[in-house]
Motif scaffolding. Structure first.
Motif, PDB file in Angstrom:
ATOM      1  N   TYR A 167       5.424   1.267  -2.418  1.00  8.69           N
ATOM      2  CA  TYR A 167       6.636   1.756  -3.076  1.00  8.69           C
ATOM      3  C   TYR A 167       7.263   0.669  -3.950  1.00  8.69           C
ATOM      4  N   LEU A 168       7.151  -0.568  -3.529  1.00  5.40           N
ATOM      5  CA  LEU A 168       7.622  -1.674  -4.374  1.00  5.40           C
ATOM      6  C   LEU A 168       6.667  -1.904  -5.539  1.00  5.40           C
TER       7      LEU A 168
ATOM      8  N   TYR B   2      14.253   1.218  -1.294  1.00 10.18           N
ATOM      9  CA  TYR B   2      13.241   0.551  -2.113  1.00 10.18           C
ATOM     10  C   TYR B   2      13.767   0.207  -3.501  1.00 10.18           C
ATOM     11  N   ASP B   3      14.666   1.022  -4.021  1.00  9.45           N
ATOM     12  CA  ASP B   3      15.298   0.684  -5.306  1.00  9.45           C
ATOM     13  C   ASP B   3      16.072  -0.627  -5.185  1.00  9.45           C
ATOM     14  N   ASP B   4      16.851  -0.759  -4.106  1.00 10.26           N
ATOM     15  CA  ASP B   4      17.653  -1.967  -3.917  1.00 10.26           C
ATOM     16  C   ASP B   4      16.762  -3.187  -3.708  1.00 10.26           C
TER      17      ASP B   4
ATOM     18  N   ALA C 184      13.653  -3.557  -4.693  1.00  8.04           N
ATOM     19  CA  ALA C 184      12.970  -3.861  -5.955  1.00  8.04           C
ATOM     20  C   ALA C 184      13.898  -4.609  -6.900  1.00  8.04           C
ATOM     21  N   GLY C 185      15.192  -4.290  -6.883  1.00  3.07           N
ATOM     22  CA  GLY C 185      16.151  -5.002  -7.724  1.00  3.07           C
ATOM     23  C   GLY C 185      16.272  -6.458  -7.334  1.00  3.07           C
ATOM     24  N   ASP C 186      16.355  -6.721  -6.029  1.00  2.00           N
ATOM     25  CA  ASP C 186      16.448  -8.107  -5.559  1.00  2.00           C
ATOM     26  C   ASP C 186      15.181  -8.891  -5.893  1.00  2.00           C
TER      27      ASP C 186
ATOM     28  N   ARG D 275       7.373   0.338  -8.369  1.00  2.00           N
ATOM     29  CA  ARG D 275       8.604   0.017  -9.096  1.00  2.00           C
ATOM     30  C   ARG D 275       8.499  -1.264  -9.921  1.00  2.00           C
ATOM     31  N   LEU D 276       7.580  -2.153  -9.565  1.00  2.00           N
ATOM     32  CA  LEU D 276       7.592  -3.487 -10.167  1.00  2.00           C
ATOM     33  C   LEU D 276       6.334  -3.860 -10.943  1.00  2.00           C
TER      34      LEU D 276
ATOM     35  N   GLN E 203      14.456   6.186  -0.866  1.00  2.00           N
ATOM     36  CA  GLN E 203      14.275   5.746  -2.250  1.00  2.00           C
ATOM     37  C   GLN E 203      15.307   4.681  -2.616  1.00  2.00           C
ATOM     38  N   GLN E 204      16.524   4.821  -2.122  1.00  2.00           N
ATOM     39  CA  GLN E 204      17.560   3.834  -2.414  1.00  2.00           C
ATOM     40  C   GLN E 204      17.226   2.487  -1.782  1.00  2.00           C
TER      41      GLN E 204
END
Length: 232
Positions: free
Chosen positions: A109-110, A76-78, A80-82, A113-114, A73-74
């Motif tokens: 997964y992206l 994909y979180d990272d 998605a942030g970029d 989040r987006l 999860q981290q």
């Protein structure tokens, strides 16, 4: 105005199986993201490397390739942030995905989040299932038969129960689960109908009856069990 997120299926490996739309978007994208192992090259990027223009910003999404659990999860979180930062700056972002983005594709997964914050478009690609069936040169289902697609990562009892009920089946994600899948098919008396395919569409493609398959299988391999009505 924000950029658009594109989830692009790049197919099973043969660059000639890339769609025209995917080719156009890759060739004009200012930012390209793709899954990559923590050692070695990205398979998705390698498929389309010849079509990536110079000067593109690249965002590798590094996913550890090991059996032990990792903070997925981290990762994909990272990523998605970029990607969100680029989209917020008005840049379109193309995310490459092996096969098809929504058929066991990591792009999902992206997208989760987006897509609620930015415009998003999915460009389907030739799936691994389509490529494997073509490589095997065997129809998979016909008439009223039902296809069951299963990940070999399932617990053995669940895999056996699903296969016992299937008209036709495809077992994916073999890798270190190959022995388990092969043993289940043997117990169910399905080995004679089963076909093993590895690296479909690539120069090192392997196609053979499951009974003749090697003792180990790569992650990019599949077993298909054609339905009884699907024949040539």
């Amino acid at each position: 105005m924000s950029g658009t997120l594109y989830g692009i299926g790049v197919g099973p490996g043969d660059p000639e199986l890339l769609t025209l739309k995917a080719h156009r978007l890759i060739g004009t994208a200012p930012v390209i993201a793709y899954p990559a192992p923590d050692s070695g090259d990205s398979f998705a990027r390698g498929i389309v490397a010849a079509y990536i223009p110079p000067g593109v910003r690249e965002i590798p999404i590094v996913i550890p390739m090991r059996a032990a659990r990792f903070p997925a999860q981290q990762v994909y979180d990272d990523a998605a942030g970029d990607i969100a930062a680029a989209l917020s700056a008005g840049q379109d972002v193309v995310v490459l995905c092996e096969g098809d983005p929504f058929f066991y594709g990591s792009f999902m997964y992206l997208f989760a989040r987006l897509a609620g914050r930015f415009p998003a478009e999915i460009v389907p690609g030739v799936s691994s299932l389509g490529a494997v069936t073509a490589a095997a040169r065997r129809p998979l289902i016909a008439r009223d038969e039902v296809l069951t697609v299963l990940p070999a990562t399932l617990p053995e009892a669940d895999l056996e129960r699903q296969l016992a009920q299937a008209n036709a089946a495809a077992v994916m994600k073999l890798g270190r689960h190959f022995d388990k899948a092969r043993a289940v098919l043997e117990r169910l008396g399905l080995t004679g109908r089963a076909i093993f395919v590895a690296h479909a569409s690539l120069p090192n493609q392997t196609v053979c009856p499951l009974a003749d398959a090697p003792r180990t299988a790569p992650y990019f391999s599949m077993i298909v069990v054609p339905g009884k009505d699907a024949h040539v």
